[in-house]
Design a protein around this motif. Structure first.
Motif, PDB file in Angstrom:
ATOM      1  N   GLU A 104     -11.877   4.631   0.725  1.00  0.00           N
ATOM      2  CA  GLU A 104     -11.763   3.591  -0.293  1.00  0.00           C
ATOM      3  C   GLU A 104     -10.750   2.510   0.108  1.00  0.00           C
ATOM      4  O   GLU A 104     -10.918   1.335  -0.198  1.00  0.00           O
ATOM      5  N   VAL A 105      -9.694   2.935   0.781  1.00  0.00           N
ATOM      6  CA  VAL A 105      -8.681   1.981   1.232  1.00  0.00           C
ATOM      7  C   VAL A 105      -9.123   1.301   2.526  1.00  0.00           C
ATOM      8  O   VAL A 105      -8.813   0.131   2.761  1.00  0.00           O
ATOM      9  N   ALA A 106      -9.868   2.022   3.361  1.00  0.00           N
ATOM     10  CA  ALA A 106     -10.352   1.436   4.615  1.00  0.00           C
ATOM     11  C   ALA A 106     -11.234   0.224   4.353  1.00  0.00           C
ATOM     12  O   ALA A 106     -11.222  -0.751   5.119  1.00  0.00           O
ATOM     13  N   ASP A 107     -12.026   0.256   3.267  1.00  0.00           N
ATOM     14  CA  ASP A 107     -12.859  -0.898   2.921  1.00  0.00           C
ATOM     15  C   ASP A 107     -12.008  -2.133   2.636  1.00  0.00           C
ATOM     16  O   ASP A 107     -12.337  -3.249   3.049  1.00  0.00           O
ATOM     17  N   VAL A 108     -10.902  -1.934   1.929  1.00  0.00           N
ATOM     18  CA  VAL A 108      -9.980  -3.034   1.638  1.00  0.00           C
ATOM     19  C   VAL A 108      -9.311  -3.507   2.928  1.00  0.00           C
ATOM     20  O   VAL A 108      -9.125  -4.711   3.145  1.00  0.00           O
ATOM     21  N   ALA A 109      -8.976  -2.567   3.800  1.00  0.00           N
ATOM     22  CA  ALA A 109      -8.305  -2.909   5.062  1.00  0.00           C
ATOM     23  C   ALA A 109      -9.175  -3.797   5.926  1.00  0.00           C
ATOM     24  O   ALA A 109      -8.680  -4.728   6.574  1.00  0.00           O
ATOM     25  N   TRP A 110     -10.477  -3.542   5.958  1.00  0.00           N
ATOM     26  CA  TRP A 110     -11.352  -4.311   6.839  1.00  0.00           C
ATOM     27  C   TRP A 110     -11.382  -5.786   6.456  1.00  0.00           C
ATOM     28  O   TRP A 110     -11.497  -6.653   7.313  1.00  0.00           O
ATOM     29  N   GLN A 111     -11.256  -6.092   5.165  1.00  0.00           N
ATOM     30  CA  GLN A 111     -11.262  -7.484   4.727  1.00  0.00           C
ATOM     31  C   GLN A 111      -9.856  -8.097   4.726  1.00  0.00           C
ATOM     32  O   GLN A 111      -9.710  -9.293   4.480  1.00  0.00           O
ATOM     33  N   ASN A 112      -8.832  -7.291   5.008  1.00  0.00           N
ATOM     34  CA  ASN A 112      -7.442  -7.769   5.011  1.00  0.00           C
ATOM     35  C   ASN A 112      -6.693  -7.097   6.161  1.00  0.00           C
ATOM     36  O   ASN A 112      -5.706  -6.395   5.959  1.00  0.00           O
ATOM     37  N   LYS A 113      -7.175  -7.323   7.362  1.00  0.00           N
ATOM     38  CA  LYS A 113      -6.696  -6.552   8.504  1.00  0.00           C
ATOM     39  C   LYS A 113      -5.193  -6.677   8.735  1.00  0.00           C
ATOM     40  O   LYS A 113      -4.488  -5.676   8.837  1.00  0.00           O
ATOM     41  N   ALA A 114      -4.698  -7.898   8.849  1.00  0.00           N
ATOM     42  CA  ALA A 114      -3.286  -8.073   9.181  1.00  0.00           C
ATOM     43  C   ALA A 114      -2.388  -7.434   8.125  1.00  0.00           C
ATOM     44  O   ALA A 114      -1.432  -6.718   8.453  1.00  0.00           O
ATOM     45  N   ALA A 115      -2.705  -7.675   6.847  1.00  0.00           N
ATOM     46  CA  ALA A 115      -1.849  -7.173   5.763  1.00  0.00           C
ATOM     47  C   ALA A 115      -1.906  -5.653   5.652  1.00  0.00           C
ATOM     48  O   ALA A 115      -0.863  -4.974   5.585  1.00  0.00           O
ATOM     49  N   VAL A 116      -3.102  -5.084   5.640  1.00  0.00           N
ATOM     50  CA  VAL A 116      -3.225  -3.647   5.382  1.00  0.00           C
ATOM     51  C   VAL A 116      -2.920  -2.818   6.629  1.00  0.00           C
ATOM     52  O   VAL A 116      -2.289  -1.757   6.531  1.00  0.00           O
ATOM     53  N   TYR A 117      -3.333  -3.273   7.813  1.00  0.00           N
ATOM     54  CA  TYR A 117      -2.954  -2.542   9.022  1.00  0.00           C
ATOM     55  C   TYR A 117      -1.435  -2.570   9.212  1.00  0.00           C
ATOM     56  O   TYR A 117      -0.824  -1.587   9.634  1.00  0.00           O
ATOM     57  N   GLY A 118      -0.818  -3.719   8.893  1.00  0.00           N
ATOM     58  CA  GLY A 118       0.635  -3.782   8.964  1.00  0.00           C
ATOM     59  C   GLY A 118       1.289  -2.825   7.984  1.00  0.00           C
ATOM     60  O   GLY A 118       2.286  -2.167   8.301  1.00  0.00           O
ATOM     61  N   LEU A 119       0.716  -2.731   6.784  1.00  0.00           N
ATOM     62  CA  LEU A 119       1.222  -1.793   5.788  1.00  0.00           C
ATOM     63  C   LEU A 119       1.035  -0.347   6.248  1.00  0.00           C
ATOM     64  O   LEU A 119       1.889   0.509   5.993  1.00  0.00           O
ATOM     65  N   LEU A 120      -0.050  -0.061   6.916  1.00  0.00           N
ATOM     66  CA  LEU A 120      -0.289   1.280   7.447  1.00  0.00           C
ATOM     67  C   LEU A 120       0.824   1.670   8.421  1.00  0.00           C
ATOM     68  O   LEU A 120       1.370   2.784   8.356  1.00  0.00           O
ATOM     69  N   PHE A 121       1.166   0.772   9.343  1.00  0.00           N
ATOM     70  CA  PHE A 121       2.280   1.030  10.256  1.00  0.00           C
ATOM     71  C   PHE A 121       3.571   1.272   9.475  1.00  0.00           C
ATOM     72  O   PHE A 121       4.318   2.225   9.739  1.00  0.00           O
ATOM     73  N   GLN A 122       3.840   0.390   8.517  1.00  0.00           N
ATOM     74  CA  GLN A 122       5.088   0.454   7.766  1.00  0.00           C
ATOM     75  C   GLN A 122       5.218   1.753   6.985  1.00  0.00           C
ATOM     76  O   GLN A 122       6.251   2.438   7.042  1.00  0.00           O
ATOM     77  N   ALA A 123       4.166   2.114   6.237  1.00  0.00           N
ATOM     78  CA  ALA A 123       4.227   3.312   5.404  1.00  0.00           C
ATOM     79  C   ALA A 123       4.290   4.581   6.252  1.00  0.00           C
ATOM     80  O   ALA A 123       5.031   5.514   5.930  1.00  0.00           O
ATOM     81  N   ALA A 124       3.512   4.640   7.325  1.00  0.00           N
ATOM     82  CA  ALA A 124       3.501   5.843   8.167  1.00  0.00           C
ATOM     83  C   ALA A 124       4.845   6.041   8.863  1.00  0.00           C
ATOM     84  O   ALA A 124       5.376   7.162   8.903  1.00  0.00           O
ATOM     85  N   SER A 125       5.401   4.971   9.427  1.00  0.00           N
ATOM     86  CA  SER A 125       6.680   5.108  10.130  1.00  0.00           C
ATOM     87  C   SER A 125       7.812   5.447   9.169  1.00  0.00           C
ATOM     88  O   SER A 125       8.671   6.282   9.475  1.00  0.00           O
ATOM     89  N   GLU A 126       7.822   4.820   7.983  1.00  0.00           N
ATOM     90  CA  GLU A 126       8.868   5.120   7.014  1.00  0.00           C
ATOM     91  C   GLU A 126       8.746   6.551   6.501  1.00  0.00           C
ATOM     92  O   GLU A 126       9.753   7.219   6.248  1.00  0.00           O
ATOM     93  N   THR A 127       7.530   7.025   6.356  1.00  0.00           N
ATOM     94  CA  THR A 127       7.325   8.411   5.947  1.00  0.00           C
ATOM     95  C   THR A 127       7.944   9.370   6.958  1.00  0.00           C
ATOM     96  O   THR A 127       8.680  10.303   6.596  1.00  0.00           O
ATOM     97  N   MET A 128       7.664   9.144   8.229  1.00  0.00           N
ATOM     98  CA  MET A 128       8.196  10.034   9.265  1.00  0.00           C
ATOM     99  C   MET A 128       9.714   9.974   9.338  1.00  0.00           C
ATOM    100  O   MET A 128      10.383  11.022   9.381  1.00  0.00           O
ATOM    101  N   THR A 129      10.279   8.783   9.346  1.00  0.00           N
ATOM    102  CA  THR A 129      11.734   8.676   9.493  1.00  0.00           C
ATOM    103  C   THR A 129      12.467   9.204   8.253  1.00  0.00           C
ATOM    104  O   THR A 129      13.541   9.791   8.369  1.00  0.00           O
ATOM    105  N   THR A 130      11.870   9.016   7.062  1.00  0.00           N
ATOM    106  CA  THR A 130      12.514   9.487   5.834  1.00  0.00           C
ATOM    107  C   THR A 130      12.546  11.008   5.765  1.00  0.00           C
ATOM    108  O   THR A 130      13.582  11.616   5.483  1.00  0.00           O
ATOM    109  N   ILE A 131      11.401  11.645   6.009  1.00  0.00           N
ATOM    110  CA  ILE A 131      11.339  13.112   5.944  1.00  0.00           C
ATOM    111  C   ILE A 131      12.163  13.733   7.064  1.00  0.00           C
ATOM    112  O   ILE A 131      12.836  14.754   6.873  1.00  0.00           O
ATOM    113  N   ALA A 132      12.143  13.126   8.256  1.00  0.00           N
ATOM    114  CA  ALA A 132      12.921  13.665   9.370  1.00  0.00           C
ATOM    115  C   ALA A 132      14.424  13.590   9.087  1.00  0.00           C
ATOM    116  O   ALA A 132      15.186  14.473   9.494  1.00  0.00           O
TER     117      ALA A 132
END
Length: 397
Positions: A104-132
């Motif tokens: 459901e989110v991938a569909d939104v990402a395809w029409q907003n690549k820069a914004a949503v792919y950038g958010l994917l990087f941001q959320a994933a990296s922050e998740t890892m560094t926060t839990i670690a």
């Protein structure tokens, strides 16, 4: 060795008709990628003439397009990148972690690549560094190399992040190295919950500030209530974060990275056949196990091109990023401190850059060394054959 059928062959044969049928519906970035792949290593790109220093045999070699989406141009780029990353490796186990977006989110990402792919990087990296960094888990600052892939094996749209993470990190005060357990880095369920919360909260923020656009069947999602209803199911489902067992050693990490960092939607080696009926290629069906996982698929040329172009990234978008200990200007200092705490010597420094290996293929006639004797610019054919005087000069050198 050149594959029997390449993406470039398909684009050269069917690309013009595809562009004509979709005039006004292809982005400039997509058109640019098609043009680059079609002209890669052809006379349009210019090139040079090589001659053998022993027997005088000569051949024409054309320049590559160097586009990051071209299957033929990523090998050299990967080798260069890996040589630079080799000095960053630490003598510890490394883990492979994957963050994937729901459909459901991938569909939104395809029409907003820069914004949503950038958010994917941001959320994933922050998740890892926060839990670690949480003392209940690892309690350390870790390093991350993250790579974006937007495709599944059949070239469908499937955005996900691959991460390579050392098995440990620096303590908060930098006084010691904190090692992870041998086969366990961080709890994936905890990672999944935080990733879901961070991503959806910030995705809603993008929507509320008007930074998302919607077209076609997703036009109704411009309304806030409709967007909330669209996201409602994914708020309740589990977001899967996958952590593979650790690599055997630094050499294995490099081998893995060489296959993943500069990969494109499909490699030429997977294409089996191309004719009037379509393009036949190999893919992996991850729902199957064992020998049944390898499957064969045939798509029309238009559908093949459409799927390939799904994965064209916006200009300037970085698909390889580094976080934590490996981020930016502090990377060198962090790695030096980590090596000091681990009791290992720093990599040997070289004052002069080593001369690159000559990767030019040897002479097909006698196996001799080939040297460049003439260059020509784009849109110009090589003058052929080279003059006898020029060849004799090469042989005498």
């Amino acid at each position: 060795m050149r594959a029997s059928v390449e993406v470039a062959d398909i684009f050269r044969t069917a690309g013009s008709a595809y562009r004509a049928a979709r005039a006004g519906h292809l982005s400039f970035d997509q058109l640019k990628v098609m043009s680059a792949i079609e002209t890669c290593r052809t006379a349009v790109m210019g090139g040079h003439v090589e001659a053998c220093t022993d027997c005088g045999h000569w051949r024409v070699a054309y320049n590559s397009c160097r586009n990051r989406h071209c299957p033929r141009c990523q090998g050299a780029a990967a080798r260069t990148w890996l040589a630079e990353r080799e000095a960053d490796l630490l003598p510890v186990g490394y883990f492979h972690v994957v963050f994937t977006l729901p459909a459901e989110v991938a569909d939104v990402a395809w029409q907003n690549k820069a914004a949503v792919y950038g958010l994917l990087f941001q959320a994933a990296s922050e998740t890892m560094t926060t839990i670690a960094a949480d003392p209940k888990h690892l309690g350390a600052r870790i390093g991350i190399t993250a790579v974006l892939h937007t495709w599944g094996s059949a070239m469908t749209h499937h955005p996900h992040i691959h991460m390579i993470v050392p098995g440990g990190g620096l303590s908060p005060d930098g006084s010691r190295w904190v090692s992870s357990r041998p086969a366990f880095l961080l709890p994936v369920r905890v990672l999944g919950k935080l990733f879901r919360r961070l991503f959806l909260t910030r995705l809603m923020s993008l929507h509320e500030t008007g930074r998302l656009a919607f077209y076609g069947r997703l036009t109704h999602l411009a309304d806030r209530r409709a967007f909330l209803r669209h996201l409602s199911p994914v708020r309740k489902k589990r977001w899967v974060v996958y952590a593979k067992p650790p690599f055997a050693g630094p050499e294995t990490v490099l081998s893995y990275l060489s296959r993943y960092t500069h990969r494109v939607a499909i490699s030429n080696s997977r294409i089996l056949h191309f004719d009037q009926t379509g393009v036949t290629f190999r893919y992996k069906d991850y729902r199957r196990g064992g020998a049944d996982r390898q499957q064969i698929m045939t798509l029309t040329a238009d559908e093949f091109i459409r799927r390939f172009l799904l994965h064209v990234l916006p200009k300037g978008f970085h698909r390889i990023r580094h976080y934590g200990l490996l981020a930016g200007a502090t990377r060198k200092a962090h790695l030096e401190r980590a090596r000091e705490l681990l009791g290992v010597a720093p990599p040997a420094a070289s004052d002069a850059r080593a001369e690159p290996d000559d990767i030019r293929p040897s002479c097909p006639c006698c196996g001799g060394r080939m040297v460049v004797i003439e260059t020509f610019l784009r849109q110009r054919q090589a003058r052929a054959p080279p003059t006898p005087a020029l060849l004799s000069g090469i042989q005498a050198s």
